[in-house]
Design an enzyme around this catalytic site. Structure first.
Site, PDB file in Angstrom:
ATOM      1  N   TRP A  31      36.735  49.506  29.078  1.00  0.00           N
ATOM      2  CA  TRP A  31      35.953  49.119  30.278  1.00  0.00           C
ATOM      3  C   TRP A  31      35.585  50.384  31.042  1.00  0.00           C
ATOM      4  O   TRP A  31      36.389  51.316  31.149  1.00  0.00           O
ATOM      5  CB  TRP A  31      36.799  48.229  31.201  1.00  0.00           C
ATOM      6  CG  TRP A  31      36.431  46.771  31.124  1.00  0.00           C
ATOM      7  CD1 TRP A  31      36.776  45.911  30.129  1.00  0.00           C
ATOM      8  CD2 TRP A  31      35.674  46.018  32.083  1.00  0.00           C
ATOM      9  NE1 TRP A  31      36.283  44.666  30.405  1.00  0.00           N
ATOM     10  CE2 TRP A  31      35.599  44.690  31.589  1.00  0.00           C
ATOM     11  CE3 TRP A  31      35.057  46.324  33.289  1.00  0.00           C
ATOM     12  CZ2 TRP A  31      34.936  43.682  32.282  1.00  0.00           C
ATOM     13  CZ3 TRP A  31      34.401  45.328  33.983  1.00  0.00           C
ATOM     14  CH2 TRP A  31      34.335  44.018  33.473  1.00  0.00           C
ATOM     15  N   HIS A  97      39.608  40.066  41.064  1.00  0.00           N
ATOM     16  CA  HIS A  97      40.067  40.638  39.798  1.00  0.00           C
ATOM     17  C   HIS A  97      40.609  42.043  39.967  1.00  0.00           C
ATOM     18  O   HIS A  97      41.570  42.448  39.320  1.00  0.00           O
ATOM     19  CB  HIS A  97      38.927  40.657  38.765  1.00  0.00           C
ATOM     20  CG  HIS A  97      38.843  39.407  37.977  1.00  0.00           C
ATOM     21  ND1 HIS A  97      38.167  38.294  38.426  1.00  0.00           N
ATOM     22  CD2 HIS A  97      39.364  39.077  36.776  1.00  0.00           C
ATOM     23  CE1 HIS A  97      38.271  37.335  37.527  1.00  0.00           C
ATOM     24  NE2 HIS A  97      38.994  37.775  36.525  1.00  0.00           N
TER      25      HIS A  97
HETATM   26  N1  RBF Z   1      38.946  46.361  33.104  1.00  0.00           N
HETATM   27  C1  RBF Z   1      38.906  47.639  33.544  1.00  0.00           C
HETATM   28  O1  RBF Z   1      39.518  48.524  32.915  1.00  0.00           O
HETATM   29  N2  RBF Z   1      38.217  47.974  34.691  1.00  0.00           N
HETATM   30  C2  RBF Z   1      37.555  47.067  35.436  1.00  0.00           C
HETATM   31  O2  RBF Z   1      36.937  47.447  36.447  1.00  0.00           O
HETATM   32  C3  RBF Z   1      37.592  45.709  35.009  1.00  0.00           C
HETATM   33  N3  RBF Z   1      36.967  44.747  35.735  1.00  0.00           N
HETATM   34  C4  RBF Z   1      37.056  43.458  35.327  1.00  0.00           C
HETATM   35  C5  RBF Z   1      36.450  42.454  36.099  1.00  0.00           C
HETATM   36  C6  RBF Z   1      36.510  41.114  35.694  1.00  0.00           C
HETATM   37  C7  RBF Z   1      35.847  40.069  36.533  1.00  0.00           C
HETATM   38  C8  RBF Z   1      37.216  40.786  34.482  1.00  0.00           C
HETATM   39  C9  RBF Z   1      37.320  39.351  34.018  1.00  0.00           C
HETATM   40  C10 RBF Z   1      37.813  41.771  33.729  1.00  0.00           C
HETATM   41  C11 RBF Z   1      37.728  43.102  34.123  1.00  0.00           C
HETATM   42  N4  RBF Z   1      38.346  44.120  33.357  1.00  0.00           N
HETATM   43  C12 RBF Z   1      38.305  45.406  33.805  1.00  0.00           C
HETATM   44  C13 RBF Z   1      38.954  43.823  32.037  1.00  0.00           C
HETATM   45  C14 RBF Z   1      40.469  43.597  32.097  1.00  0.00           C
HETATM   46  O3  RBF Z   1      41.145  44.821  32.227  1.00  0.00           O
HETATM   47  C15 RBF Z   1      40.925  42.925  30.777  1.00  0.00           C
HETATM   48  O4  RBF Z   1      40.473  43.689  29.682  1.00  0.00           O
HETATM   49  C16 RBF Z   1      40.406  41.500  30.622  1.00  0.00           C
HETATM   50  O5  RBF Z   1      40.678  40.740  31.775  1.00  0.00           O
HETATM   51  C17 RBF Z   1      41.047  40.807  29.383  1.00  0.00           C
HETATM   52  O6  RBF Z   1      42.467  40.737  29.516  1.00  0.00           O
END
Ligand code: RBF
Length: 164
Positions: A31, A97
């Site tokens: 991400w 989140h």
């Molecule tokens: N993962 C990140 O590393 N950084 C983020 O800013 C981030 N924002 C997210 C926002 C939302 C609404 C969701 C659903 C997930 C986000 N994730 C982010 C992913 C999270 O770390 C993880 O991979 C997922 O929720 C699956 O377990």
């Protein structure tokens, strides 16, 4: 010192342990990849500068920061490193989140530090916006990846009993 005033890449090389005998695991979240790739670049550059050998570094990718603790545990158990560096970037959005992910990754990495003998390093940016993240991933405040690498070397030295 507040992070906004500190360059994260400013270190006195004399105080940093030599890494030639260390194995280091790196777990990096996909991400916000533009940011985490820059953190990884800073981490690798600093580890190599302090003589960590290429074959003694293992990089593991995970989908998001929430998965960093699991990836770090797998890296610790399968690669048997002297330290594991966790790299991620969580940017505040419009939902809760941000809070849940930050809490999950922070307590997950804290628990690993308490449960295992080796150190797990928190190289996760938690920012209000993309610009603040860029500023800390090779921008005007340096690179948090450099800082994570230096911390890993210091903590690996503590783990092995090797002083700087
Ligand atoms: N993962 C990140 O590393 N950084 C983020 O800013 C981030 N924002 C997210 C926002 C939302 C609404 C969701 C659903 C997930 C986000 N994730 C982010 C992913 C999270 O770390 C993880 O991979 C997922 O929720 C699956 O377990």
């Amino acid at each position: 010192m507040a992070s906004s005033l500190k360059n994260l890449s400013d270190h006195d090389p004399a105080t940093i342990p030599d890494g030639s005998a260390f194995k280091i695991g790196i777990v990096v979240a996909e991400w916000n990849e533009e940011i985490t790739a820059a953190l990884l670049e800073g981490t690798l550059k600093t580890l190599k500068k302090h003589h960590v050998k290429e074959e003694n570094i293992r990089i593991t990718a995970v989908p998001g920061s929430f998965e960093l603790p699991y990836g770090a545990r797998i890296s610790a158990e399968q690669f048997l490193p002297h330290a594991v560096i966790c790299l991620g970037c969580v940017i505040q959005g419009e939902t809760r989140h941000f809070d849940y992910i930050c809490q999950g990754v922070t307590s997950g990495i804290t628990n690993l530090n308490l449960d295992y003998d080796i150190p797990f390093i928190f190289g996760v940016l938690t920012t209000e916006n993309q610009q603040q993240a860029l500023d800390r991933a090779g921008g005007k405040y340096g690179n948090k990846g450099d800082e994570a690498a230096v911390t890993a070397l210091k903590m690996a030295a503590l783990y092995t009993g090797q002083s700087a």
